[in-house]
Design a protein around this motif. Structure first.
Motif, PDB file in Angstrom:
ATOM      1  N   ASP A  55      47.237  47.097  39.498  1.00  0.00           N
ATOM      2  CA  ASP A  55      48.547  47.757  39.484  1.00  0.00           C
ATOM      3  C   ASP A  55      49.243  47.620  40.834  1.00  0.00           C
ATOM      4  O   ASP A  55      50.446  47.835  40.937  1.00  0.00           O
ATOM      5  CB  ASP A  55      48.395  49.239  39.135  1.00  0.00           C
ATOM      6  N   MET A  56      48.479  47.249  41.874  1.00  0.00           N
ATOM      7  CA  MET A  56      49.048  47.106  43.218  1.00  0.00           C
ATOM      8  C   MET A  56      49.167  45.646  43.659  1.00  0.00           C
ATOM      9  O   MET A  56      50.058  45.307  44.434  1.00  0.00           O
ATOM     10  CB  MET A  56      48.218  47.884  44.226  1.00  0.00           C
ATOM     11  N   ILE A  57      48.239  44.802  43.200  1.00  0.00           N
ATOM     12  CA  ILE A  57      48.276  43.376  43.522  1.00  0.00           C
ATOM     13  C   ILE A  57      47.651  42.608  42.360  1.00  0.00           C
ATOM     14  O   ILE A  57      46.586  42.989  41.862  1.00  0.00           O
ATOM     15  CB  ILE A  57      47.591  43.056  44.872  1.00  0.00           C
ATOM     16  N   SER A  58      48.328  41.569  41.947  1.00  0.00           N
ATOM     17  CA  SER A  58      47.860  40.827  40.783  1.00  0.00           C
ATOM     18  C   SER A  58      46.851  39.749  41.174  1.00  0.00           C
ATOM     19  O   SER A  58      46.782  39.326  42.331  1.00  0.00           O
ATOM     20  CB  SER A  58      49.045  40.170  40.075  1.00  0.00           C
ATOM     21  N   LEU A  59      46.133  39.292  40.177  1.00  0.00           N
ATOM     22  CA  LEU A  59      45.225  38.168  40.365  1.00  0.00           C
ATOM     23  C   LEU A  59      46.008  36.958  40.867  1.00  0.00           C
ATOM     24  O   LEU A  59      45.568  36.253  41.782  1.00  0.00           O
ATOM     25  CB  LEU A  59      44.511  37.835  39.043  1.00  0.00           C
ATOM     26  N   GLU A  60      47.181  36.731  40.320  1.00  0.00           N
ATOM     27  CA  GLU A  60      48.017  35.610  40.732  1.00  0.00           C
ATOM     28  C   GLU A  60      48.417  35.720  42.199  1.00  0.00           C
ATOM     29  O   GLU A  60      48.419  34.720  42.923  1.00  0.00           O
ATOM     30  CB  GLU A  60      49.257  35.503  39.836  1.00  0.00           C
ATOM     31  N   ASN A  61      48.763  36.935  42.656  1.00  0.00           N
ATOM     32  CA  ASN A  61      49.095  37.127  44.074  1.00  0.00           C
ATOM     33  C   ASN A  61      47.891  36.844  44.963  1.00  0.00           C
ATOM     34  O   ASN A  61      48.024  36.219  46.019  1.00  0.00           O
ATOM     35  CB  ASN A  61      49.588  38.549  44.347  1.00  0.00           C
ATOM     36  N   VAL A  94      39.781  33.164  33.418  1.00  0.00           N
ATOM     37  CA  VAL A  94      39.811  31.706  33.570  1.00  0.00           C
ATOM     38  C   VAL A  94      41.212  31.135  33.385  1.00  0.00           C
ATOM     39  O   VAL A  94      41.733  30.429  34.264  1.00  0.00           O
ATOM     40  CB  VAL A  94      38.796  31.028  32.617  1.00  0.00           C
ATOM     41  N   ILE A  95      41.842  31.409  32.264  1.00  0.00           N
ATOM     42  CA  ILE A  95      43.170  30.838  31.990  1.00  0.00           C
ATOM     43  C   ILE A  95      44.214  31.328  32.992  1.00  0.00           C
ATOM     44  O   ILE A  95      44.950  30.517  33.559  1.00  0.00           O
ATOM     45  CB  ILE A  95      43.596  31.068  30.524  1.00  0.00           C
ATOM     46  N   PRO A  96      44.286  32.648  33.293  1.00  0.00           N
ATOM     47  CA  PRO A  96      45.266  33.081  34.298  1.00  0.00           C
ATOM     48  C   PRO A  96      45.030  32.454  35.677  1.00  0.00           C
ATOM     49  O   PRO A  96      45.991  32.105  36.370  1.00  0.00           O
ATOM     50  CB  PRO A  96      45.098  34.601  34.353  1.00  0.00           C
ATOM     51  N   ALA A  97      43.775  32.264  36.062  1.00  0.00           N
ATOM     52  CA  ALA A  97      43.485  31.653  37.364  1.00  0.00           C
ATOM     53  C   ALA A  97      43.910  30.188  37.382  1.00  0.00           C
ATOM     54  O   ALA A  97      44.559  29.727  38.329  1.00  0.00           O
ATOM     55  CB  ALA A  97      42.002  31.790  37.690  1.00  0.00           C
ATOM     56  N   LYS A  98      43.572  29.461  36.337  1.00  0.00           N
ATOM     57  CA  LYS A  98      43.961  28.049  36.261  1.00  0.00           C
ATOM     58  C   LYS A  98      45.481  27.908  36.194  1.00  0.00           C
ATOM     59  O   LYS A  98      46.065  27.022  36.825  1.00  0.00           O
ATOM     60  CB  LYS A  98      43.318  27.377  35.043  1.00  0.00           C
ATOM     61  N   GLU A  99      46.127  28.773  35.455  1.00  0.00           N
ATOM     62  CA  GLU A  99      47.585  28.739  35.334  1.00  0.00           C
ATOM     63  C   GLU A  99      48.251  29.063  36.671  1.00  0.00           C
ATOM     64  O   GLU A  99      49.257  28.451  37.046  1.00  0.00           O
ATOM     65  CB  GLU A  99      48.057  29.704  34.244  1.00  0.00           C
ATOM     66  N   ALA A 100      47.696  30.025  37.404  1.00  0.00           N
ATOM     67  CA  ALA A 100      48.245  30.363  38.722  1.00  0.00           C
ATOM     68  C   ALA A 100      48.174  29.156  39.648  1.00  0.00           C
ATOM     69  O   ALA A 100      49.159  28.827  40.336  1.00  0.00           O
ATOM     70  CB  ALA A 100      47.499  31.552  39.317  1.00  0.00           C
ATOM     71  N   ILE A 101      47.044  28.483  39.669  1.00  0.00           N
ATOM     72  CA  ILE A 101      46.902  27.299  40.520  1.00  0.00           C
ATOM     73  C   ILE A 101      47.877  26.216  40.076  1.00  0.00           C
ATOM     74  O   ILE A 101      48.536  25.578  40.913  1.00  0.00           O
ATOM     75  CB  ILE A 101      45.443  26.797  40.512  1.00  0.00           C
TER      76      ILE A 101
END
Length: 177
Positions: A55-61, A94-101
């Motif tokens: 809620d304060m910092i996202s995985l993407e950030n 997995v998918i959010p991390a790969k998508e962020a990269i």
């Protein structure tokens, strides 16, 4: 804390990586040591486990900060010791991390080499080396290697920086160019 609120990050010296992520709002704890990936024969590599409040910092950030504070496009001679990786704790990461990269690639001239790989095991560093930067900000290693990374953090990600945390160090917002 659920696994969804924990991610492993490697790519640089674990003292450097620890200091960077300890300096962010929303990061609850950083454990510094060595991570071994699942289905990977490379063994352990210097890394940190970051527990965070989404809620304060996202995985993407977190991934964006990570990519900008280590050599995420360089296959240098120390890669076995400093594997450029995002270590996932569950399939939902997995998918959010790969998508962020993939989305962040446009911020880099060269291809990002950072791998998204499943976490297997962790070895915590010796207690004397934990919280290394914040216990030793004036040591030559900290001045030479960690301070420049914290300056990147302050310059590019100031909205995510815990000002109270960095105020007690030799790096402050007033030193930004």
């Amino acid at each position: 804390m659920s696994a969804a609120n924990k991610i492993g990050l490697g790519g640089s010296c674990h003292w450097c990586t620890e200091a960077i992520f300890q300096s962010l709002k929303g990061v609850i704890q950083v454990s510094q040591g060595w991570i071994e990936a699942d289905n990977d024969s490379a063994g352990f590599s210097e890394a940190v486990i970051v527990e965070f409040n989404p809620d304060m910092i996202s995985l993407e950030n977190l991934i964006e900060v990570h990519l900008h504070t280590h050599s995420c496009t360089s296959e240098h001679s120390m890669r076995s010791k400093y594997r450029s990786a995002v270590y996932t704790f569950n399939d939902d990461q997995v998918i959010p991390a790969k998508e962020a990269i993939r989305m962040l690639q446009k911020q880099f001239e060269d291809p990002i080499i950072t791998k998204v790989i499943p976490f297997k095991n962790f070895k915590l560093n010796n207690e004397q080396y934990l919280d290394y930067y914040y216990q030793n900000p004036d040591k030559p290693f900290c001045k030479t290697f960690i301070d420049p990374k914290l300056k990147i953090l302050l310059n590019q990600f100031s909205s995510h920086v815990n000002e109270e945390k960095v105020a007690h160090t030799t790096i402050t917002f007033s030193q930004q160019p």
